[in-house]
Every structure is written in structure tokens, then in C-alpha cells.
Write a protein that holds these residues in place. Structure first.
Motif, PDB file in Angstrom:
ATOM      1  N   LEU A 201       0.815  -1.254   0.056  1.00  0.00           N
ATOM      2  CA  LEU A 201      -0.044   0.184   0.070  1.00  0.00           C
ATOM      3  C   LEU A 201       0.826   1.301   0.014  1.00  0.00           C
ATOM      4  O   LEU A 201       0.288   2.485  -0.237  1.00  0.00           O
ATOM      5  N   GLY A 202       2.165   1.064   0.185  1.00  0.00           N
ATOM      6  CA  GLY A 202       3.166   2.289   0.113  1.00  0.00           C
ATOM      7  C   GLY A 202       3.031   3.092   1.311  1.00  0.00           C
ATOM      8  O   GLY A 202       3.552   4.102   1.602  1.00  0.00           O
ATOM      9  N   VAL A 203       2.593   2.345   2.430  1.00  0.00           N
ATOM     10  CA  VAL A 203       2.782   2.805   3.949  1.00  0.00           C
ATOM     11  C   VAL A 203       4.035   2.354   4.281  1.00  0.00           C
ATOM     12  O   VAL A 203       4.568   1.476   4.644  1.00  0.00           O
ATOM     13  N   LYS A 204       5.025   3.680   4.562  1.00  0.00           N
ATOM     14  CA  LYS A 204       6.458   3.334   5.086  1.00  0.00           C
ATOM     15  C   LYS A 204       6.658   3.896   6.385  1.00  0.00           C
ATOM     16  O   LYS A 204       6.046   4.838   6.790  1.00  0.00           O
ATOM     17  N   ALA A 205       7.670   3.427   7.077  1.00  0.00           N
ATOM     18  CA  ALA A 205       8.134   4.067   8.371  1.00  0.00           C
ATOM     19  C   ALA A 205       9.161   4.867   8.256  1.00  0.00           C
ATOM     20  O   ALA A 205      10.038   4.860   7.280  1.00  0.00           O
ATOM     21  N   ASP A 206       9.328   5.998   9.264  1.00  0.00           N
ATOM     22  CA  ASP A 206      10.348   6.682   9.354  1.00  0.00           C
ATOM     23  C   ASP A 206      11.467   6.168  10.216  1.00  0.00           C
ATOM     24  O   ASP A 206      12.484   6.621  10.427  1.00  0.00           O
ATOM     25  N   ALA A 207      10.954   5.307  11.284  1.00  0.00           N
ATOM     26  CA  ALA A 207      11.725   4.640  12.378  1.00  0.00           C
ATOM     27  C   ALA A 207      10.928   3.353  12.902  1.00  0.00           C
ATOM     28  O   ALA A 207       9.720   3.492  12.531  1.00  0.00           O
TER      29      ALA A 207
END
Length: 429
Positions: A201-207
């Protein structure tokens, strides 16, 4: 097994128990109007699948106002769209209702995104089954894990066993999964299945960060280890903790802040702070006789602790003998430098750039405390405002809300014990 070879195959029928329908508009009035128009069309069987697909593929997440409803049939769609439209007309402020209506007119910066991975205790039989049945990305993880050797038994056979029909047999299945050698890789694989959908879905984490065992899952999400190595590490860690279960030790959850608990711990040389879960819950760990003494002292002071149902004193010197064999195993793992901040339980700071140090740090963590409060606070200080719990249950979501309190943030769980997985996931989205 299902035939997957050449030839004609039956069409796959969509059979989710709920669907996600999304609408966006330039103003609250326009959105309420669009919701009522869609509700008026929701009169025939099969319309829900069409509405879900068409609205998801045309949805503009940058619209000024946005509405999401999670529904299970056409009547439910019509009812919730009407309710939402009425509420938007009366008081066009953002709202989120657990029954499946979510409206936002906010354009505030959502901040950075942090993924949190749960540890032991979040497991339950048949966890992750619905998302695996309805999402290819989740199912692929289970297919991959089926090829791993876990002592002659496949992981999916323990998490998703053949159905039983009496309470005693069901309890036996729960007991088997609770064993650390199964619980830890099982939690990890559900986290992997959720991660697969988020990636698609393109949900990415920054940390990223984890709680206890969850740190292993976080390392994978940060690019430090492969999915196969993650599950191998989980199995080995679980086996070593199972071996440590013969050691005398206990753990106690204390409903008080760290400042209050510290003097009781300092007065008992063998006891340590094992988990700092939130500002009013501290878990202590140590030899059983020492824990007994602290328990009596706490009760005398008017504090009622809860004895945890664990095999021994985890995250304490009691299990320190597990460190060296775990370290030896980890020396055979190909660690890569993390590609985004991955917070360590023991120090509440991200892993460094030297991947050669990771095996020592991961091994030593089993006997060191979980400083979860500091982890979350440090992530918040680094700009994380949206915390997504990736894995079974919603323990960490609750802890984040307790830790951050009224500070602006969102804590979102992708799963909930004993609830329909597809519906919970849709509400999370």
C-alpha cells in the motif's frame, strides 16, 4: 491442497466480512452530499464490492475533507453513509467511531510514522488468519515460512491448527502457542504478513522499534536482517528462553511509577526493573524468593502488584546464561546496517551504523531491561507522531496512548484479539 497448475481455474470470489469505502470532497457539505448519493445507490446485492473498489481506486487522500466507512453489507453501507452525512452537516469536526465511521477535516501535519512490533504475550491461536486469506502479500509470508524447519512441525500448523470442538482441546492449542519457541516466531510471522500489506500500500516507516522480542521484527523492517533470518532468530531466541524456564525466577507487574517502584527494587539485590511499559506500570524481575519479598513490601505499602504467568525472570540476570549461546548463533547471521532508525530496548536509542555490533547487542538484550517509555518518548522527540502497531493484538497501541497522554499523536493497531482481522485492518487503514 488447491491445484495451481495449468488449465482453467474457477474465479476467485470475494468473501471478506467487511469492505472499506472511501470518499473525499472539497467541503463538508459536498462530502455529505456525495455520501447520501452513494447511499441512495446501495440497494442491490453486490453493490458493496463495486463501491469499495471504485471509491478506493479513485480516492484522493489530499482532499480537503475525507470519509472512510467500514461496512459488511449494502444495508450497513446505506446506514453508515447516512449517519456520517448527518453528523458532518450538524458539526463538521473530525470524528472516528469504532463501529466503522472515520471523518477528517484536518490538514495538520501528521508528522513522521513509526512502526512498533509486539513481543511475547500478544500471540493467540489463529491470529492473522483473515488477512492471510484475503491478501496475497500476507499469505506469501506463511507460504515462505512453511519451508522452514522448526523441528518437524510447520509454524502454520501451530498458529492455524485443525479446528477442535471443546474448551480443553482449545486451551491445549493456546498452551502450545504460548511456549516461547513457538510464540516468538509466530508473532514475528504475523508482523511480517502485516508488513507485506503495508509495503504493497506504500505505507512506510520513518523509524521502527519493538517491545522485547519485537525488536527482532523491527530489525528486519529496518533492513538489518532478511525475513528468513528474522524467523530463525525468533525460533532460536524462543528455544533459549524455553531452556531458561527451568531457572528459578518470577516477574511482577507493579501499578506505580518508576520513582515509586525504584526503592523497593533497590532494597532487593536480586531484583531489577525488567519492563518500563508506561508511566504507571513497571514490571520487575528476579529470583522468586526476592520477588516474594518485594511483593510483600508493596502490599504493606498499599500497592497491589500482579504476578505474571511467566516461566522465569526474563530480562534479568537470571537468564544471563542464555546470552552466550545466543551470541554464538547470531554470529552466523548476516547483519546489514539499518536503513532507518531502529530503537534498542536496552538503551532507548537507535542502533548505530556498525552492523558487526548488532549480534552482541541483540544477544545481550535478553537479560537487559525493556525501556519502552523512553523509546516512545525519544521517537516522539524525533518527530514521530503516528505510531502503527504491526503484528497481533493491540498491547503497544494502548501503551503509546498511556505514555503520550494528551500530546498530539495517533496510535493505530492493525489487529485485535478475537476480532475479525479484515474488519480491524480496514478500520486501521
Amino acid at each position: 491442497e488447491e491445484y495451481t497448475g495449468a488449465g482453467t481455474h474457477a474465479r476467485r470470489l470475494r468473501s471478506q466480512t467487511s469492505e472499506l469505502v472511501l470518499l473525499g470532497a472539497d467541503s463538508p457539505a459536498a462530502l455529505a452530499k456525495a455520501a447520501r448519493e452513494l447511499a441512495a445507490r446501495s440497494t442491490e446485492p453486490g453493490f458493496l464490492s463495486f463501491a469499495a473498489h471504485s471509491t478506493q481506486t479513485t480516492f484522493n487522500n489530499n482532499a480537503a475533507v475525507r470519509l472512510a466507512v467500514v461496512v459488511n453489507d449494502e444495508d450497513d453501507l446505506r446506514s453508515k453513509l447516512g449517519q456520517a452525512a448527518d453528523r458532518i452537516d450538524k458539526a463538521p469536526a473530525s470524528f472516528s467511531i469504532p463501529t466503522g465511521m472515520h471523518y477528517s477535516c484536518d490538514k495538520a501535519d501528521p508528522g513522521k510514522v513509526g512502526f512498533l512490533f509486539p513481543g511475547q504475550g500478544s500471540q493467540y491461536v489463529r491470529m492473522g488468519d483473515q488477512v492471510a486469506m484475503h491478501h496475497d502479500e500476507a499469505r506469501a509470508v506463511w507460504d515462505h515460512a512453511a519451508d522452514l524447519d522448526f523441528g518437524g512441525t510447520s509454524l502454520h500448523a501451530v498458529v492455524h491448527p485443525v479446528p477442535v470442538f471443546d474448551a480443553a482441546a482449545e486451551q491445549a492449542l493456546e498452551d502450545q502457542l504460548r511456549a516461547t519457541e513457538w510464540a516468538q516466531p509466530a508473532i514475528g510471522i504475523v508482523s511480517l504478513s502485516h508488513l507485506g500489506i503495508l509495503n504493497a500500500l506504500g505505507v512506510k516507516a520513518d523509524a521502527v522499534a519493538g517491545h522485547s522480542y519485537g525488536e527482532i521484527s523491527a530489525l528486519h523492517a529496518a533492513g538489518a536482517i532478511s525475513d528468513t533470518d528474522m524467523l530463525r532468530i525468533a525460533r532460536k531466541r524462543g528455544e533459549l528462553m524455553a531452556q531458561a524456564a527451568v531457572l528459578d525466577g518470577a516477574m511482577l507487574a507493579v501499578p506505580a511509577d518508576l520513582h515509586t517502584v525504584r526503592p523497593f527494587v533497590d532494597a532487593a539485590p536480586g531484583v531489577v526493573i525488567a519492563n518500563h511499559n508506561h508511566h504507571k506500570q513497571v514490571v520487575i524481575s528476579g529470583p522468586t524468593t526476592d520477588i516474594d519479598a518485594v511483593e510483600r513490601a508493596l502490599l504493606k505499602a498499599g500497592i497491589e502488584p500482579k504476578r505474571l504467568q511467566v516461566a522465569t525472570a526474563f530480562h534479568s540476570p537470571v537468564v544471563a546464561d542464555s546470552v552466550e549461546p545466543f551470541r554464538a548463533f547470531l554470529k552466523g547471521i548476516d547483519f546489514k546496517p539499518t536503513t532507518l532508525p531502529c530503537y534498542r530496548n536496552a538503551e532507548a536509542v537507535p542502533y548505530g551504523a556498525d552492523a558487526k555490533a548488532y549480534s552482541d547487542q541483540v544477544a545481550e538484550a535478553v537479560a537487559l531491561p525493556v525501556r519502552f517509555v523512553e523509546q516512545v518518548e525519544n521517537m516522539y522527540a524525533a518527530g514521530i507522531r503516528t505510531f502503527i502497531e504491526v503484528g497481533p493484538s493491540h498491547v503497544l497501541t494502548n501503551l503509546v496512548d498511556e505514555i503520550l497522554g494528551d500530546q498530539p499523536h495517533a496510535a493505530i493497531n492493525l489487529d485485535r484479539r478475537k476480532k475479525d482481522g479484515s474488519t480491524v485492518f480496514a478500520n486501521a487503514l
